[in-house]
Motif scaffolding. Structure first.
Motif, PDB file in Angstrom:
ATOM      1  N   LYS A 162       0.956  -1.339   0.054  1.00  0.00           N
ATOM      2  CA  LYS A 162      -0.030  -0.011   0.133  1.00  0.00           C
ATOM      3  C   LYS A 162       1.027   1.240  -0.123  1.00  0.00           C
ATOM      4  O   LYS A 162       0.351   2.225  -0.704  1.00  0.00           O
ATOM      5  CB  LYS A 162      -0.992  -0.094   1.145  1.00  0.00           C
ATOM      6  CG  LYS A 162      -2.107  -0.746   0.978  1.00  0.00           C
ATOM      7  CD  LYS A 162      -3.200  -0.705   2.083  1.00  0.00           C
ATOM      8  CE  LYS A 162      -4.519  -1.232   1.671  1.00  0.00           C
ATOM      9  NZ  LYS A 162      -5.509  -1.300   2.765  1.00  0.00           N
ATOM     10  N   GLU A 163       2.056   1.189   0.710  1.00  0.00           N
ATOM     11  CA  GLU A 163       2.756   2.465   0.766  1.00  0.00           C
ATOM     12  C   GLU A 163       3.477   2.633  -0.553  1.00  0.00           C
ATOM     13  O   GLU A 163       3.650   3.648  -1.024  1.00  0.00           O
ATOM     14  CB  GLU A 163       4.030   1.993   1.704  1.00  0.00           C
ATOM     15  CG  GLU A 163       4.925   3.124   1.821  1.00  0.00           C
ATOM     16  CD  GLU A 163       6.200   2.811   3.027  1.00  0.00           C
ATOM     17  OE1 GLU A 163       6.999   3.439   2.885  1.00  0.00           O
ATOM     18  OE2 GLU A 163       5.547   2.088   4.069  1.00  0.00           O
ATOM     19  N   ASN A 169       1.121   4.275  -2.754  1.00  0.00           N
ATOM     20  CA  ASN A 169       0.767   5.636  -2.494  1.00  0.00           C
ATOM     21  C   ASN A 169      -0.663   5.707  -2.040  1.00  0.00           C
ATOM     22  O   ASN A 169      -1.394   6.507  -2.559  1.00  0.00           O
ATOM     23  CB  ASN A 169       1.249   6.699  -3.327  1.00  0.00           C
ATOM     24  CG  ASN A 169       2.704   6.531  -3.449  1.00  0.00           C
ATOM     25  OD1 ASN A 169       3.554   6.815  -2.604  1.00  0.00           O
ATOM     26  ND2 ASN A 169       3.180   7.074  -4.819  1.00  0.00           N
ATOM     27  N   THR A 170      -1.110   4.850  -1.302  1.00  0.00           N
ATOM     28  CA  THR A 170      -2.629   4.891  -1.053  1.00  0.00           C
ATOM     29  C   THR A 170      -2.777   5.784   0.204  1.00  0.00           C
ATOM     30  O   THR A 170      -1.810   5.827   1.026  1.00  0.00           O
ATOM     31  CB  THR A 170      -3.124   3.423  -0.741  1.00  0.00           C
ATOM     32  OG1 THR A 170      -2.503   2.931   0.401  1.00  0.00           O
ATOM     33  CG2 THR A 170      -3.113   2.449  -1.873  1.00  0.00           C
ATOM     34  N   GLU A 171      -3.888   6.403   0.375  1.00  0.00           N
ATOM     35  CA  GLU A 171      -4.126   7.353   1.813  1.00  0.00           C
ATOM     36  C   GLU A 171      -4.163   6.293   3.042  1.00  0.00           C
ATOM     37  O   GLU A 171      -3.374   6.479   3.898  1.00  0.00           O
ATOM     38  CB  GLU A 171      -5.392   7.926   1.667  1.00  0.00           C
ATOM     39  CG  GLU A 171      -5.340   9.043   0.469  1.00  0.00           C
ATOM     40  CD  GLU A 171      -6.664   9.959   0.565  1.00  0.00           C
ATOM     41  OE1 GLU A 171      -7.381   9.867   1.543  1.00  0.00           O
ATOM     42  OE2 GLU A 171      -6.894  10.233  -0.675  1.00  0.00           O
ATOM     43  N   ASP A 172      -4.754   5.155   2.766  1.00  0.00           N
ATOM     44  CA  ASP A 172      -5.031   4.370   4.094  1.00  0.00           C
ATOM     45  C   ASP A 172      -4.067   3.147   3.886  1.00  0.00           C
ATOM     46  O   ASP A 172      -4.225   2.511   2.982  1.00  0.00           O
ATOM     47  CB  ASP A 172      -6.261   3.917   4.304  1.00  0.00           C
ATOM     48  CG  ASP A 172      -6.368   3.016   5.466  1.00  0.00           C
ATOM     49  OD1 ASP A 172      -5.894   3.074   6.362  1.00  0.00           O
ATOM     50  OD2 ASP A 172      -7.660   2.165   5.383  1.00  0.00           O
ATOM     51  N   GLN A 173      -2.835   3.294   4.783  1.00  0.00           N
ATOM     52  CA  GLN A 173      -1.853   2.226   4.742  1.00  0.00           C
ATOM     53  C   GLN A 173      -2.078   0.939   5.656  1.00  0.00           C
ATOM     54  O   GLN A 173      -1.097   0.217   5.529  1.00  0.00           O
ATOM     55  CB  GLN A 173      -0.420   2.797   4.795  1.00  0.00           C
ATOM     56  CG  GLN A 173      -0.219   3.788   3.534  1.00  0.00           C
ATOM     57  CD  GLN A 173       1.106   4.304   3.372  1.00  0.00           C
ATOM     58  OE1 GLN A 173       2.009   4.102   4.314  1.00  0.00           O
ATOM     59  NE2 GLN A 173       1.479   5.077   2.316  1.00  0.00           N
TER      60      GLN A 173
END
Length: 64
Positions: free
Chosen positions: A54-55, A58-62
């Motif tokens: 997820k990092e 570049n997702t908002e919720d990691q």
């Protein structure tokens, strides 16, 4: 002692002995603890991998 009292006493003594024997660590308990630790390690590794993916995306919720 009458028969019901004797039966009750034997049942109480048996339950006490069983509960005391359950306190000792045996091979089955050790194996169970090892399995629990391995499952926790795998769960943590999966969560870490998910968070890293997820990092990188570049997702908002990691959080996973």
């Amino acid at each position: 002692m009458t028969s019901p009292k004797r039966s009750y006493s034997l049942a109480l003594i048996s339950a006490l002995l069983l509960s005391l024997s359950a306190c000792s660590e045996g091979p089955a308990e050790n194996a169970g603890e090892s399995i629990d630790e391995a499952a926790t390690d795998i769960e943590n590794a999966i969560e870490d991998s998910c968070e890293q993916a997820k990092e990188q995306l570049n997702t908002e919720d990691q959080d996973c």
